[in-house]
Design a protein around this motif. Structure first.
Motif, PDB file in Angstrom:
ATOM      1  N   SER A 219      37.720  38.393  32.379  1.00 14.13           N
ATOM      2  CA  SER A 219      38.874  38.711  31.532  1.00 14.13           C
ATOM      3  C   SER A 219      40.045  37.758  31.695  1.00 14.13           C
ATOM      4  CB  SER A 219      39.341  40.131  31.839  1.00 14.13           C
ATOM      5  OG  SER A 219      39.831  40.188  33.171  1.00 14.13           O
TER       6      SER A 219
ATOM      7  N   GLU B 169      27.907  45.036  37.314  1.00 13.80           N
ATOM      8  CA  GLU B 169      27.423  45.555  36.023  1.00 13.80           C
ATOM      9  C   GLU B 169      26.039  44.961  35.715  1.00 13.80           C
ATOM     10  OE1 GLU B 169      30.755  44.531  33.540  1.00 13.80           O
ATOM     11  OE2 GLU B 169      32.045  45.968  34.573  1.00 13.80           O
TER      12      GLU B 169
ATOM     13  N   GLN C  27      30.749  44.482  27.086  1.00 13.92           N
ATOM     14  CA  GLN C  27      29.868  43.849  28.083  1.00 13.92           C
ATOM     15  C   GLN C  27      28.790  44.780  28.651  1.00 13.92           C
ATOM     16  OE1 GLN C  27      31.179  40.747  30.664  1.00 13.92           O
ATOM     17  NE2 GLN C  27      30.568  41.862  32.484  1.00 13.92           N
TER      18      GLN C  27
ATOM     19  N   ASP D 101      40.581  47.101  46.118  1.00 15.48           N
ATOM     20  CA  ASP D 101      40.869  45.714  45.739  1.00 15.48           C
ATOM     21  C   ASP D 101      39.882  45.152  44.717  1.00 15.48           C
ATOM     22  OD1 ASP D 101      38.589  45.060  47.087  1.00 15.48           O
ATOM     23  OD2 ASP D 101      39.519  43.657  48.485  1.00 15.48           O
TER      24      ASP D 101
ATOM     25  N   HIS E   7      30.909  34.091  35.866  1.00 17.85           N
ATOM     26  CA  HIS E   7      31.786  33.447  36.853  1.00 17.85           C
ATOM     27  C   HIS E   7      31.765  34.203  38.181  1.00 17.85           C
ATOM     28  CE1 HIS E   7      34.078  36.895  35.772  1.00 17.85           C
ATOM     29  NE2 HIS E   7      35.202  36.495  36.330  1.00 17.85           N
TER      30      HIS E   7
ATOM     31  N   HIS F 247      40.743  44.781  37.444  1.00 22.42           N
ATOM     32  CA  HIS F 247      41.139  45.801  38.424  1.00 22.42           C
ATOM     33  C   HIS F 247      41.330  47.155  37.739  1.00 22.42           C
ATOM     34  CE1 HIS F 247      42.379  43.027  41.873  1.00 22.42           C
ATOM     35  NE2 HIS F 247      41.874  42.254  40.929  1.00 22.42           N
TER      36      HIS F 247
ATOM     37  N   TRP G  43      37.040  40.025  22.984  1.00 19.87           N
ATOM     38  CA  TRP G  43      36.496  41.010  23.915  1.00 19.87           C
ATOM     39  C   TRP G  43      35.117  41.487  23.473  1.00 19.87           C
ATOM     40  CZ3 TRP G  43      38.511  42.076  28.546  1.00 19.87           C
ATOM     41  CH2 TRP G  43      38.028  43.188  29.239  1.00 19.87           C
ATOM     42  N   ALA G  44      34.175  41.483  24.409  1.00 19.16           N
ATOM     43  CA  ALA G  44      32.812  41.939  24.095  1.00 19.16           C
ATOM     44  C   ALA G  44      32.540  43.277  24.776  1.00 19.16           C
ATOM     45  CB  ALA G  44      31.816  40.910  24.617  1.00 19.16           C
TER      46      ALA G  44
ATOM     47  N   GLU H 104      37.404  35.257  44.864  1.00 19.35           N
ATOM     48  CA  GLU H 104      36.334  35.409  45.859  1.00 19.35           C
ATOM     49  C   GLU H 104      34.979  35.123  45.218  1.00 19.35           C
ATOM     50  OE1 GLU H 104      36.949  37.501  43.735  1.00 19.35           O
ATOM     51  OE2 GLU H 104      35.490  39.123  43.749  1.00 19.35           O
ATOM     52  N   GLN H 105      34.985  34.471  44.040  1.00 21.26           N
ATOM     53  CA  GLN H 105      33.751  34.326  43.248  1.00 21.26           C
ATOM     54  C   GLN H 105      32.693  33.457  43.923  1.00 21.26           C
ATOM     55  OE1 GLN H 105      35.710  32.963  39.719  1.00 21.26           O
ATOM     56  NE2 GLN H 105      36.866  34.879  39.559  1.00 21.26           N
TER      57      GLN H 105
ATOM     58  N   TRP I 239      33.514  40.342  40.512  1.00 22.65           N
ATOM     59  CA  TRP I 239      32.680  41.384  41.113  1.00 22.65           C
ATOM     60  C   TRP I 239      32.199  42.412  40.089  1.00 22.65           C
ATOM     61  CZ3 TRP I 239      29.088  42.013  44.125  1.00 22.65           C
ATOM     62  CH2 TRP I 239      28.628  43.283  44.491  1.00 22.65           C
ATOM     63  N   ASN I 240      33.074  42.770  39.131  1.00 23.82           N
ATOM     64  CA  ASN I 240      32.630  43.763  38.146  1.00 23.82           C
ATOM     65  C   ASN I 240      31.434  43.249  37.366  1.00 23.82           C
ATOM     66  OD1 ASN I 240      34.862  45.809  38.405  1.00 23.82           O
ATOM     67  ND2 ASN I 240      36.044  43.970  37.954  1.00 23.82           N
ATOM     68  N   SER I 241      31.503  41.977  36.967  1.00 22.57           N
ATOM     69  CA  SER I 241      30.391  41.409  36.201  1.00 22.57           C
ATOM     70  C   SER I 241      29.113  41.409  37.035  1.00 22.57           C
ATOM     71  CB  SER I 241      30.724  39.985  35.739  1.00 22.57           C
ATOM     72  OG  SER I 241      31.718  40.034  34.737  1.00 22.57           O
TER      73      SER I 241
HETATM   74  O1  LIG Z   1      34.763  40.399  26.890  1.00 25.35           O
HETATM   75  C1  LIG Z   1      34.817  41.061  27.922  1.00 25.35           C
HETATM   76  C2  LIG Z   1      35.271  40.517  29.145  1.00 25.35           C
HETATM   77  C3  LIG Z   1      35.296  41.324  30.252  1.00 25.35           C
HETATM   78  N1  LIG Z   1      34.892  42.621  30.167  1.00 25.35           N
HETATM   79  C4  LIG Z   1      34.958  43.491  31.352  1.00 25.35           C
HETATM   80  O2  LIG Z   1      36.071  43.097  32.142  1.00 25.35           O
HETATM   81  C5  LIG Z   1      35.753  43.154  33.521  1.00 25.35           C
HETATM   82  C6  LIG Z   1      35.950  41.784  34.112  1.00 25.35           C
HETATM   83  O3  LIG Z   1      35.900  41.860  35.507  1.00 25.35           O
HETATM   84  P1  LIG Z   1      35.236  40.725  36.417  1.00 25.35           P
HETATM   85  O4  LIG Z   1      33.887  40.432  35.958  1.00 25.35           O
HETATM   86  O5  LIG Z   1      35.337  41.192  37.844  1.00 25.35           O
HETATM   87  O6  LIG Z   1      36.077  39.425  36.163  1.00 25.35           O
HETATM   88  P2  LIG Z   1      37.683  39.113  36.215  1.00 25.35           P
HETATM   89  O7  LIG Z   1      38.322  39.706  35.059  1.00 25.35           O
HETATM   90  O8  LIG Z   1      37.789  37.658  36.398  1.00 25.35           O
HETATM   91  O9  LIG Z   1      38.105  39.860  37.591  1.00 25.35           O
HETATM   92  C7  LIG Z   1      39.089  39.618  38.569  1.00 25.35           C
HETATM   93  O10 LIG Z   1      38.988  40.781  39.407  1.00 25.35           O
HETATM   94  C8  LIG Z   1      37.731  40.963  40.053  1.00 25.35           C
HETATM   95  C9  LIG Z   1      37.820  42.256  40.849  1.00 25.35           C
HETATM   96  O11 LIG Z   1      38.769  42.161  41.875  1.00 25.35           O
HETATM   97  C10 LIG Z   1      37.404  39.768  40.953  1.00 25.35           C
HETATM   98  O12 LIG Z   1      36.110  39.934  41.487  1.00 25.35           O
HETATM   99  C11 LIG Z   1      37.472  38.477  40.137  1.00 25.35           C
HETATM  100  O13 LIG Z   1      37.262  37.350  40.995  1.00 25.35           O
HETATM  101  C12 LIG Z   1      38.825  38.383  39.456  1.00 25.35           C
HETATM  102  O14 LIG Z   1      38.909  37.198  38.669  1.00 25.35           O
HETATM  103  C13 LIG Z   1      34.307  43.647  33.609  1.00 25.35           C
HETATM  104  O15 LIG Z   1      34.303  45.045  33.807  1.00 25.35           O
HETATM  105  C14 LIG Z   1      33.735  43.333  32.236  1.00 25.35           C
HETATM  106  O16 LIG Z   1      32.704  44.222  31.837  1.00 25.35           O
HETATM  107  C15 LIG Z   1      34.425  43.155  28.990  1.00 25.35           C
HETATM  108  O17 LIG Z   1      34.053  44.334  28.922  1.00 25.35           O
HETATM  109  N2  LIG Z   1      34.408  42.349  27.896  1.00 25.35           N
END
Ligand SMILES: O=c1ccn([C@@H]2O[C@H](COP(=O)(O)OP(=O)(O)O[C@H]3O[C@H](CO)[C@@H](O)[C@H](O)[C@H]3O)[C@@H](O)[C@H]2O)c(=O)[nH]1
Length: 493
Positions: free
Chosen positions: A288, A375, A352, A144, A367, A20, A349-350, A391-392, A370-372
């Motif tokens: 994360s 991206e 990403q 959100d 997984h 977030h 941490w990578a 919400e995955q 949404w960010n992944s």
């Molecule tokens: O090693 C890592 C791991 C994560 N990220 C970044 O961290 C963020 C991770 O976000 P996301 O991919 O959305 O996963 P979660 O951390 O699991 O996000 C939570 O928040 C999201 C936004 O609300 C929801 O979609 C997910 O279900 C919820 O688990 C992204 O920007 C990634 O690029 C890195 O840069 N390096």
């Protein structure tokens, strides 16, 4: 509206989780680049996640600042330093979300009183901020972290509860009232009857959204036009799409500071990718906060070995299996991988976004946070979808069925707890990743679609593009709202 002309100040107050905070800070940067004074508000323990992005923005002459508040750890009954979901043990995360974060209300009110922002963009998981904003007579906008599609699904499930009406023996249902036929397994949604507290919290989120000025969404219109329209027209909600916000970054050094500090030397990682063929590398990462058991991690390792694909695999350095690599890495795995230069295991941490944007990356096992997803879309990379919770599972349907850029690994059950999760065996993982990264027509078709979406994502963020224009529209509406509020208070005197 020229940058100096409006002098608008917006507070950004994201939920205390990387998934977030990272997009909220990117969004704040985008606002700052349009002349808005963007202030990120968070707790002291989260400052390091935000500060580099702010320093970077200020270096290029934007108005951004960080305001910090103490986190009331002892009052919240949490160990000192547990200020972010990523560092809170799984069994305390729900308590953290529901009972700990509302303790930030007093400090937030103090900051608003002192700095008098014109608007607050606060997290959907902070429903109480709707009342705070109403109390100060300023608009609150919800962020959100998700998209239009999953908001439409969540709303439909909350409203119609189709899984509660299944007959004996029925295992799937169609989500009512959506533009597409989306079918889910009952087990892929949380059983709200078994979680009354969570159901009540969801109701609070919904009510607080209705008492807010609208929602800002990290998405772009061309990605999900039917759902952006459905959310606005059929559901009657006000929303602005301003993403993909990750595209705000300026160069590699800027990207490298996104979120936490990288656990691998960024140049080494990029050099390693340079040594691989285009679209040949599998990137495996689960966001994360999610964790796997040692048994599941081992199956992933076996699948990577069997696939013979070059890979980057990110494993979180947190939780039970963190310190015990020998329990889940097959014997000799690291040696073999380093002798053959065939893979990188990143513990922690990578970088990403940098990895996804490297031409050597051919698919992303994710997984479906949404960010992944977004991206990967912005980088034109197809997905292997392995949803776990949140919400995955809805995002998975959007990637696999609506956009057709993803292939499901076959996860069938929603759960936050790693030890309750079904085991996905190495053979199954290997079969799917080989199909997605292999040369066949199916893989090529998905890659083509993903690249086309990446092109549209960039276009949306350029001047005149749909997200760029929607941010303009939002800023204009906020200026108008400020004018109305000012007139009203003159009238009241
Ligand atoms: O090693 C890592 C791991 C994560 N990220 C970044 O961290 C963020 C991770 O976000 P996301 O991919 O959305 O996963 P979660 O951390 O699991 O996000 C939570 O928040 C999201 C936004 O609300 C929801 O979609 C997910 O279900 C919820 O688990 C992204 O920007 C990634 O690029 C890195 O840069 N390096």
């Amino acid at each position: 509206m020229g940058p100096e002309a409006h002098n608008l100040e917006v507070f950004f107050f994201p939920f205390l989780a990387p998934g977030h905070m990272i997009p909220a800070v990117d969004m704040a940067r985008l606002f700052a680049s349009r002349g808005v004074k963007a202030t990120v508000v968070t707790t002291r323990g989260n400052a390091s996640l935000v500060q580099p992005a702010i320093d970077w923005a200020n270096k290029s002459g934007r108005h951004m600042r960080l305001l910090l508040m103490p986190f009331p750890s002892s009052e919240a009954g949490l160990p000192e330093g547990c200020e972010n979901v990523a560092s809170v043990p799984a069994e305390l995360q729900f308590k953290f979300m529901i009972t700990s974060t509302p303790l930030l209300r007093d400090p937030l009110e103090r900051l608003i009183r002192e700095h008098q922002p014109d608007c607050i963009i606060s997290d959907g998981f902070f429903p109480w901020t709707a009342d705070v904003a109403l109390g100060f007579g300023i608009p609150r906008i919800v962020f959100d972290g998700t998209n239009f599609f999953s908001n439409c699904v969540t709303h439909s499930l909350q409203y119609h509860a189709p899984s509660e009406r299944l007959a004996e023996g029925e295992t799937t249902f169609v989500v009512p009232g959506l533009p597409h036929r989306i079918e889910l397994l009952k087990t892929q949604t949380p059983d709200m009857r078994a979680m009354p507290e969570a159901a009540d919290f969801l109701r609070q989120l919904e009510e607080s959204e209705l008492r807010s000025f609208g929602m800002v969404v990290n998405s772009f219109y061309e990605l999900e036009p039917e759902y952006a329209d459905h959310y606005r027209n059929a559901m009657g909600r006000k929303a602005w799409h301003v993403g993909p916000v990750s595209l705000c970054r300026e160069d590699t050094a800027d990207e490298a500071t996104r979120g936490a500090e990288s656990s691998i030397d960024v140049a080494d990682c990029l050099n390693w990718l340079d040594s691989k063929k285009p679209s040949s590398v599998l990137y495996v990462s689960f966001g994360s906060i999610s964790l796997f058991t040692s048994v599941q991690l081992r199956e992933i390792a076996l699948a990577l070995e069997a696939s013979n694909l070059p890979f980057i695999w990110v494993v979180r350095d947190f939780g039970d299996s963190a310190g015990h690599e020998e329990e889940w890495l097959p014997e000799g795995f690291r040696n073999k991988v380093s002798e053959n230069n065939s893979g990188l295991v990143i513990r922690g941490w990578a970088p990403q976004v940098l990895i996804l944007n490297h031409g050597a990356v051919g698919a992303f096992v994710t997984h479906c946070g949404w960010n992944s997803c977004l991206e990967a879309i912005s980088a034109g990379v197809p997905l292997v979808t392995w949803p776990l919770s949140g919400e995955q599972f809805y995002n998975e349907r959007q990637m696999t069925e609506v956009l057709q850029i993803g292939t499901a690994v076959g996860a069938g059950a929603w759960t936050r707890r790693a030890e309750e999760r079904e085991l996905i065996k190495a053979e199954q993982i290997e079969k799917v990743v080989s199909r997605v990264i292999g040369g066949g027509e199916e893989a090529e078709g998905k890659r083509r679609k993903a690249r086309e979406l990446a092109r549209r994502a960039r276009r949306a963020m350029e001047e005149g593009g749909s997200s760029y224009s929607d941010m303009d529209r939002l800023i204009d509406e906020l200026i108008e709202e400020r004018r109305k509020i000012a007139n009203q208070s003159v009238g009241d005197k």
